[in-house]
Scaffold this active site. Structure first.
Site, short mmCIF file in Angstrom:
data_model
loop_
_atom_site.label_atom_id
_atom_site.label_comp_id
_atom_site.label_asym_id
_atom_site.label_seq_id
_atom_site.Cartn_x
_atom_site.Cartn_y
_atom_site.Cartn_z
N ARG A 192 30.12 28.38 63.54
CA ARG A 192 29.92 27.15 62.78
C ARG A 192 28.45 26.98 62.37
NH1 ARG A 192 30.08 21.18 64.87
NH2 ARG A 192 30.61 20.01 62.99
N HIS A 202 27.11 25.91 58.61
CA HIS A 202 26.30 24.71 58.40
C HIS A 202 24.88 25.05 57.96
CE1 HIS A 202 28.81 21.28 60.22
NE2 HIS A 202 29.61 22.32 60.03
N ASN A 235 26.44 17.16 61.77
CA ASN A 235 25.90 17.98 62.86
C ASN A 235 25.64 17.22 64.15
OD1 ASN A 235 25.77 20.03 60.90
ND2 ASN A 235 23.66 19.54 60.37
N HIS A 262 38.75 28.21 61.73
CA HIS A 262 39.26 27.16 62.62
C HIS A 262 40.38 27.68 63.51
CE1 HIS A 262 37.63 23.46 60.22
NE2 HIS A 262 36.68 24.19 60.79
#
Length: 327
Positions: A69, A73, A101, A200
């Site tokens: 992740r 990001h 975040n 995911h």
């Protein structure tokens, strides 16, 4: 009357030269990232990173998803430049406290440990941005997923953007059209969107991220919603931080079961289930559900494409010695 345009041979030659220069410059930009970028300057890079990643995941399997992740990001905010790792300074507010975040992004200590090991092996050579990219790949592999050659050669940003982090990372409440637009804005296709969402298949989400989906949406399996509600009450409180697996079936193994969940309307996030709600991405979800090798192929391609988002190369940026602060 329609306007007419006339190009002389001279103007055509100029246009052709400009097109050639643009093509060449784009090619040079892409060519600056390569799988063997550190082959002479830090030949033991991969073997230095991998055991630290493996150790962290052995201690907590969820960490693999957290490290993956971090890459997403980072890349979605002004490109893959390591800006996600920067702490606040007197001159800028970092991205760690942005809404997508704050309280949920993890793995910074693992990156610190990797950076320390890499600095010992080859001081001042490898960027934090490249470490994030390698770590994402190694996390997927450690949890049973595919491997690929990570393209390297990024340099680190000297600043971060709280506002870009708040605006450019699609929230879990996103509609399908918003997701497609967000990915297109970063040069990624709808195929990249659906394949990368397969990340995911590992990890967990906080109650606050999926609460609207399990209480308000209709495109969700009733029994699944009831199960999730038992640990995620409708009221706001400390339970908002309660966790649930993003993949109901194999939350610590990288596979294609995420798509099976979507087909059965058991996607945990609103944005997940949007990929299989009668829209243009339904067919891809069905393909990945029935053809795991196609998912693997497209996920790898998507990761490489995402890693190519606006990297700092050449003399741009810097090579940070501490990933949390500029030199």
């Amino acid at each position: 009357m329609a306007a007419s345009f006339y190009f002389s041979s001279t103007s055509m030659a100029i246009v052709s030269e400009l097109i050639f220069l643009v093509v060449v410059s784009v090619g040079i930009t892409n060519a600056q990232l390569s799988a063997d970028f550190y082959s002479s300057t830090c030949p033991n890079l991969i073997s230095t990173v991998q055991p630290v990643v493996q150790s962290a995941i052995n201690e907590e399997a969820r960490m693999g998803a957290s490290l993956l992740r971090l890459f997403f990001h980072d890349c979605f905010v002004n490109g893959c430049d390591g800006s996600i790792l920067l702490d606040n300074t007197s001159s800028f507010t970092g991205e760690k406290t942005a809404k997508p975040n704050n309280g949920s992004l993890r793995g910074f200590e693992v990156i610190d440990e990797i950076k320390a090991s890499v600095e010992q092996a080859c001081p001042g050579v490898v960027s934090c941005a490249d470490i994030i990219a390698i770590t994402a790949r190694d996390s997927v592999v450690a949890l049973g997923g595919p491997t690929w050659n990570v393209l390297l050669g990024r340099r680190d940003a000297k600043t971060a953007s709280l506002s870009a982090a708040n605006n450019d990372i699609p929230p879990p409440s996103s509609s399908l059209s918003a997701l497609i637009s967000s990915f297109q804005n970063h040069g990624l296709s709808t195929t990249d969107l659906v394949a990368l969402s397969g990340g995911h298949t590992i990890g967990q989400a906080r109650c606050t991220s999926f609460k609207p989906h399990i209480y308000n949406d209709t495109n969700i399996d009733d029994s699944f919603a009831q199960t999730r509600r038992s640990n995620c009450p409708a009221t706001t409180g400390s339970e908002d931080n309660n966790l649930a697996p993003l993949d109901l079936q194999t939350p610590t193994h990288f596979d294609n079961k995420y798509y099976n969940n979507l087909v059965n309307t058991k996607g945990l996030l609103h944005s997940d289930q949007q990929l299989f709600s009668g829209g243009s991405t339904n067919a891809l979800v069905q393909t990945y559900n029935s053809n795991p090798s196609q998912f693997t192929k497209d996920f790898v391609a998507g990761m490489i494409n995402m890693g190519n988002i606006q990297p700092l190369t050449g003399s741009n940026g810097e090579i940070r010695t501490n990933c949390r602060k500029t030199n």
